[in-house]
Enzyme design. Structure first.
Site, mmCIF file in Angstrom:
data_model
loop_
_atom_site.group_PDB
_atom_site.id
_atom_site.type_symbol
_atom_site.label_atom_id
_atom_site.label_comp_id
_atom_site.label_asym_id
_atom_site.label_seq_id
_atom_site.Cartn_x
_atom_site.Cartn_y
_atom_site.Cartn_z
ATOM 1 N N ASP A 52 -12.117 25.898 -45.950
ATOM 2 C CA ASP A 52 -11.480 24.823 -46.719
ATOM 3 C C ASP A 52 -10.374 25.441 -47.574
ATOM 4 O O ASP A 52 -10.660 26.279 -48.432
ATOM 5 C CB ASP A 52 -12.557 24.165 -47.610
ATOM 6 C CG ASP A 52 -11.988 23.068 -48.473
ATOM 7 O OD1 ASP A 52 -12.785 22.311 -49.056
ATOM 8 O OD2 ASP A 52 -10.748 22.944 -48.567
ATOM 9 N N ILE A 53 -9.162 25.062 -47.319
ATOM 10 C CA ILE A 53 -8.000 25.664 -48.005
ATOM 11 C C ILE A 53 -8.092 25.473 -49.518
ATOM 12 O O ILE A 53 -7.567 26.310 -50.282
ATOM 13 C CB ILE A 53 -6.686 25.084 -47.452
ATOM 14 C CG1 ILE A 53 -5.505 26.023 -47.745
ATOM 15 C CG2 ILE A 53 -6.418 23.671 -47.954
ATOM 16 C CD1 ILE A 53 -4.235 25.677 -46.988
ATOM 17 N N GLY A 72 -7.186 13.598 -44.972
ATOM 18 C CA GLY A 72 -7.124 14.977 -44.476
ATOM 19 C C GLY A 72 -7.006 16.022 -45.567
ATOM 20 O O GLY A 72 -7.613 15.907 -46.641
ATOM 21 N N VAL A 73 -6.196 17.032 -45.286
ATOM 22 C CA VAL A 73 -6.068 18.129 -46.258
ATOM 23 C C VAL A 73 -5.370 17.635 -47.532
ATOM 24 O O VAL A 73 -5.671 18.098 -48.645
ATOM 25 C CB VAL A 73 -5.325 19.335 -45.624
ATOM 26 C CG1 VAL A 73 -3.865 19.053 -45.378
ATOM 27 C CG2 VAL A 73 -5.505 20.593 -46.458
ATOM 28 N N ASP A 74 -4.503 16.638 -47.394
ATOM 29 C CA ASP A 74 -3.826 16.049 -48.555
ATOM 30 C C ASP A 74 -4.865 15.479 -49.521
ATOM 31 O O ASP A 74 -4.869 15.762 -50.731
ATOM 32 C CB ASP A 74 -2.894 14.937 -48.039
ATOM 33 C CG ASP A 74 -1.872 14.481 -49.054
ATOM 34 O OD1 ASP A 74 -1.102 13.554 -48.734
ATOM 35 O OD2 ASP A 74 -1.830 15.047 -50.159
ATOM 36 N N THR A 102 -1.327 18.722 -37.266
ATOM 37 C CA THR A 102 -2.259 18.697 -36.114
ATOM 38 C C THR A 102 -3.422 17.737 -36.339
ATOM 39 O O THR A 102 -4.305 17.627 -35.483
ATOM 40 C CB THR A 102 -2.835 20.111 -35.860
ATOM 41 O OG1 THR A 102 -3.602 20.517 -37.007
ATOM 42 C CG2 THR A 102 -1.744 21.118 -35.587
HETATM 43 N N1 APR Z 1 -8.709 22.830 -45.430
HETATM 44 C C1 APR Z 1 -7.966 23.306 -44.396
HETATM 45 N N2 APR Z 1 -7.516 22.543 -43.390
HETATM 46 C C2 APR Z 1 -7.849 21.229 -43.420
HETATM 47 C C3 APR Z 1 -8.608 20.650 -44.459
HETATM 48 C C4 APR Z 1 -9.045 21.513 -45.492
HETATM 49 N N3 APR Z 1 -9.767 21.056 -46.527
HETATM 50 N N4 APR Z 1 -8.762 19.313 -44.190
HETATM 51 C C5 APR Z 1 -8.134 19.088 -43.031
HETATM 52 N N5 APR Z 1 -7.585 20.231 -42.558
HETATM 53 C C6 APR Z 1 -6.823 20.441 -41.332
HETATM 54 C C7 APR Z 1 -7.062 19.462 -40.209
HETATM 55 O O1 APR Z 1 -8.218 19.832 -39.471
HETATM 56 C C8 APR Z 1 -5.799 19.656 -39.409
HETATM 57 O O2 APR Z 1 -5.940 20.788 -38.548
HETATM 58 O O3 APR Z 1 -5.467 20.258 -41.662
HETATM 59 C C9 APR Z 1 -4.744 19.993 -40.464
HETATM 60 C C10 APR Z 1 -3.744 18.870 -40.735
HETATM 61 O O4 APR Z 1 -4.414 17.624 -40.649
HETATM 62 P P1 APR Z 1 -4.080 16.411 -41.674
HETATM 63 O O5 APR Z 1 -4.641 16.737 -42.985
HETATM 64 O O6 APR Z 1 -4.496 15.156 -41.000
HETATM 65 O O7 APR Z 1 -2.491 16.465 -41.822
HETATM 66 P P2 APR Z 1 -1.333 16.015 -40.815
HETATM 67 O O8 APR Z 1 -1.790 15.999 -39.400
HETATM 68 O O9 APR Z 1 -0.161 16.864 -41.189
HETATM 69 O O10 APR Z 1 -1.066 14.503 -41.236
HETATM 70 C C11 APR Z 1 -0.537 14.273 -42.506
HETATM 71 O O11 APR Z 1 -2.234 12.706 -43.078
HETATM 72 O O12 APR Z 1 -3.625 12.967 -44.865
HETATM 73 C C12 APR Z 1 -2.480 12.345 -44.431
HETATM 74 O O13 APR Z 1 -1.158 12.091 -46.422
HETATM 75 C C13 APR Z 1 -1.272 12.800 -45.195
HETATM 76 O O14 APR Z 1 0.091 11.093 -44.239
HETATM 77 C C14 APR Z 1 -0.201 12.476 -44.209
HETATM 78 C C15 APR Z 1 -0.835 12.839 -42.881
#
Ligand code: APR
Length: 193
Positions: free
Chosen positions: A26-27, A48-50, A134
């Site tokens: 987890d980042i 997601g990570v956001d 991704t």
């Molecule tokens: N730590 C590390 N990596 C993570 C975490 C975490 N806590 N949570 C998710 N990920 C990974 C996912 O498994 C994926 O490989 O981050 C990568 C990017 O996935 P998303 O978070 O869905 O981001 P993205 O595909 O760039 O889409 C961005 O999603 O959450 C919304 O506000 C964000 O609209 C934007 C879109």
């Protein structure tokens, strides 16, 4: 050829003394100078990570993001990390995958380049990236990992570049780690910057 087994995190050290780490986790838990957020153009949070980063950082992060006026795809803007162990969050907006003929690869490459520029400006010794685009944005994992690794290798090969010294590519699951390892095993063509 590396003897890296699938599914095992690893570290590469370059002649420049810079290091590239592939890690699973987890980042938001990483005590690095900067973690990169895969945000959307509003910079006002999401899933997601956001979502994970905003939850871990606390409400002050959103308050600072509100002052940034959004972010273009491929660009990056930084905030403090607040309750995160990381000092900064570098927010970037990855491309939404639309089949590959709409400049997605260039925009994803631009995300990494913009984040590295921010890391240099903030004098970050260490920076951690999720696999941008991704998840919700649907970028094919292996292709995205190839872009991430190529960008990281370009930085690691630049001796004169003082920051960053360590790059972490963070995999939230084993599929991402396997994708990075497959790209490494197939070999990378790294155009020197
Ligand atoms: N730590 C590390 N990596 C993570 C975490 C975490 N806590 N949570 C998710 N990920 C990974 C996912 O498994 C994926 O490989 O981050 C990568 C990017 O996935 P998303 O978070 O869905 O981001 P993205 O595909 O760039 O889409 C961005 O999603 O959450 C919304 O506000 C964000 O609209 C934007 C879109």
């Amino acid at each position: 050829m590396r003897s890296q087994k699938k599914g095992i995190p690893m570290e590469l050290e370059f002649p420049t003394q810079k290091k590239l780490h592939l890690v699973v986790g987890d980042i938001t838990s990483l005590a690095v100078d900067a973690i990169v957020n895969a945000a959307n153009e509003t910079l006002l949070g999401g899933g997601g990570v956001d979502g994970a980063i905003h939850r871990a950082a606390g409400p002050e992060l959103l308050a600072e993001c509100r002052l940034l006026g959004g972010c273009e795809t491929g660009e990056a803007k930084s905030t403090r990390g607040y309750k995160l162990p990381a000092r900064y969050v570098i927010h970037t907006v990855g491309p939404i995958w639309c089949g590959g003929s709409w400049g997605e690869a260039d925009r994803l490459r631009s995300c990494y380049e913009s984040c590295f520029k921010e890391a240099l400006r903030l004098q970050c010794d260490s920076i951690a990236f999720p696999a941008i685009s991704t998840g919700a944005y649907g970028y094919p994992l292996k292709e995205a990992c190839k872009i991430a690794l190529t960008a990281a290798f370009q930085i690691c090969c630049q001796k004169e570049l003082l920051y960053p010294k360590e790059i972490y590519l963070v995999c939230f699951n084993s599929q991402a780690l396997d994708a990075y390892n497959e790209v490494l095993d197939e070999g990378l063509e790294v155009p020197l910057a």
